[in-house]
Design a protein around this motif. Structure first.
Motif, PDB file in Angstrom:
ATOM      1  N   ARG B  23      35.180  15.475  20.789  1.00 15.06           N
ATOM      2  CA  ARG B  23      35.312  16.897  20.425  1.00 15.06           C
ATOM      3  C   ARG B  23      35.623  17.749  21.643  1.00 15.06           C
ATOM      4  O   ARG B  23      36.464  18.640  21.603  1.00 15.06           O
ATOM      5  CB  ARG B  23      34.035  17.397  19.745  1.00 15.06           C
ATOM      6  N   ARG B  24      34.940  17.453  22.759  1.00 10.08           N
ATOM      7  CA  ARG B  24      35.204  18.228  23.978  1.00 10.08           C
ATOM      8  C   ARG B  24      36.632  17.984  24.468  1.00 10.08           C
ATOM      9  O   ARG B  24      37.295  18.893  24.955  1.00 10.08           O
ATOM     10  CB  ARG B  24      34.185  17.876  25.069  1.00 10.08           C
ATOM     11  N   GLU B  27      38.891  20.133  22.387  1.00 10.10           N
ATOM     12  CA  GLU B  27      38.784  21.536  22.811  1.00 10.10           C
ATOM     13  C   GLU B  27      39.645  21.803  24.038  1.00 10.10           C
ATOM     14  O   GLU B  27      40.284  22.837  24.161  1.00 10.10           O
ATOM     15  CB  GLU B  27      37.323  21.896  23.120  1.00 10.10           C
ATOM     16  N   TYR B  82      43.230  19.946  15.598  1.00 14.46           N
ATOM     17  CA  TYR B  82      42.755  21.087  16.386  1.00 14.46           C
ATOM     18  C   TYR B  82      42.808  22.329  15.488  1.00 14.46           C
ATOM     19  O   TYR B  82      43.806  23.043  15.433  1.00 14.46           O
ATOM     20  CB  TYR B  82      43.649  21.257  17.625  1.00 14.46           C
TER      21      TYR B  82
END
Lengths: 155, 200
Positions: B23-24, B27, B82
């Motif tokens: 997830r990071r 991002e 995203y």
């Protein structure tokens, strides 16, 4: 060249790449190496010539990022009186802390070969592809790594 | 296998923070990734919405197979889920389906649309909310007065259904014509727009 959407590489391989890095560099650096691995992979992805072994390709990048990480670590002098990270780390994910500290301290090819063999269960041929050597040399790297670990444990 | 090898195989690491790390990564990488997508719930079932940094590239119904694989091959395999890039179209579709929006304001990426198909879809994009046109009329406006059939094919390959309102094109005789998402969906959209227009 038919390549799957990058998201599917991330979904399918994130767990084993993270595990490989955790075993190779420890939990303090695994996250950073993970980010660097997938960032580099995303950048190079459209130019990839062979899509037959995407897993091995990701391991190759992770292997190089682990090497970079160990180099960086050697470049940073530790404060006086502090033990090297690989000795005293507290890692909630790793079963045998002391042993994995020793694995982490192996020479790069031996380290990756041992991790790929025992943690990731890759064949010697695949290990050779990842670390850039023959199948026989991959076997040799695993054997040399094990020998060194035994010596460390017995000393 | 001896003891050392057994111990090595028992690395552990049952629960890794790999999902959080992924997830990071998204991002950090999503902002500039070639293709971002997101799956939305709608009255027409799940919709996949896809955008490049230039604009909205594709809207896909859930009966369409291999939307992302196709884009990976034709546009770029640098594709990430995203959602942030699709927040604008999510909101506009939401408003459209609840009868509170007549025009989509998202910038479109026409990369998948060329030639005659582009002329057909450009003309189709101008059909007002709640109105309908015919295949024949669209063909005429696109510069091929005898190309009703070709116009129908061009509309059938609309990569941006709903947003480029190909559902507003029907047969001259009053028949519904075709729809890549299925005629039920076409009917639903026309009914939705008729109802919303009447309220105004």
């Amino acid at each position: 060249m038919k390549l799957p959407p990058f998201q599917s590489l991330l979904d399918v391989h994130r767990h084993e790449i993270y595990r490989f890095l955790l075993a190779s560099v420890g939990s303090n650096d695994a996250e950073d190496c993970f980010q660097e691995t997938f960032m580099a992979a995303l950048g190079a992805y459209p130019d990839l010539q062979d899509s037959s072994n995407l897993r091995g390709w990701l391991f190759t990048i992770a292997h190089r990022k682990a090497i970079d990480c160990h180099r960086r670590r050697r470049g940073i002098p530790l404060p006086v009186g502090e033990l090297p990270e690989t000795e005293g780390r507290e890692d909630p994910h790793v079963a045998d802390q002391a042993l994995w500290g020793r694995v982490s301290a192996l020479p790069p090819k031996q380290r990756s070969a041992v991790v790929l063999r025992y943690v990731e269960d890759l064949t010697y041929r695949r290990i050779g592809e990842v670390i850039g050597c023959s199948e026989a040399a991959a076997r040799q790297n695993v054997r040399a790594g094990l020998r060194r670990l035994r010596e460390d444990i017995n000393s | 296998m001896n003891d050392l090898e057994t111990t090595l195989s028992d690395f552990g690491a049952a629960e890794l923070p790999a999902a959080a790390a992924a997830r990071r990564f998204i991002e950090a990488a999503g902002e500039s990734v070639d293709i971002a997508y997101r799956v939305l719930d709608s009255p027409l079932g799940r919709l996949m919405v896809v955008a490049t940094p230039r604009g909205l590239l594709r809207v896909g119904f859930d009966n369409e197979q291999g939307v992302l694989d196709d884009l990976a091959e034709r546009v770029s395999p640098r594709i990430l889920e995203y959602p942030a890039r699709l927040e604008g179209i999510r909101r506009e579709l939401d408003e459209y389906f609840s009868g509170r929006r007549e025009h989509f304001e998202q910038t479109l990426d026409w990369a998948l649309i060329a030639g005659f198909r582009r002329r057909v879809l450009a003309v189709t994009a101008e059909i007002p909310f709640g109105a309908v046109s015919t295949y024949q009329e669209i063909a005429r406006q696109a510069g091929q007065p005898r190309g009703a059939r070709a116009a129908g094919q061009a509309l059938g390959g609309n990569p941006l259904p709903i947003v480029i309102p190909c559902h507003r094109v029907v047969r001259s005789g009053g028949g519904l014509g075709g729809y890549a998402g299925g005629l039920d969906r076409k009917e639903y959209l026309l009914r939705l727009e008729r109802a919303a227009s009447r309220i105004d």
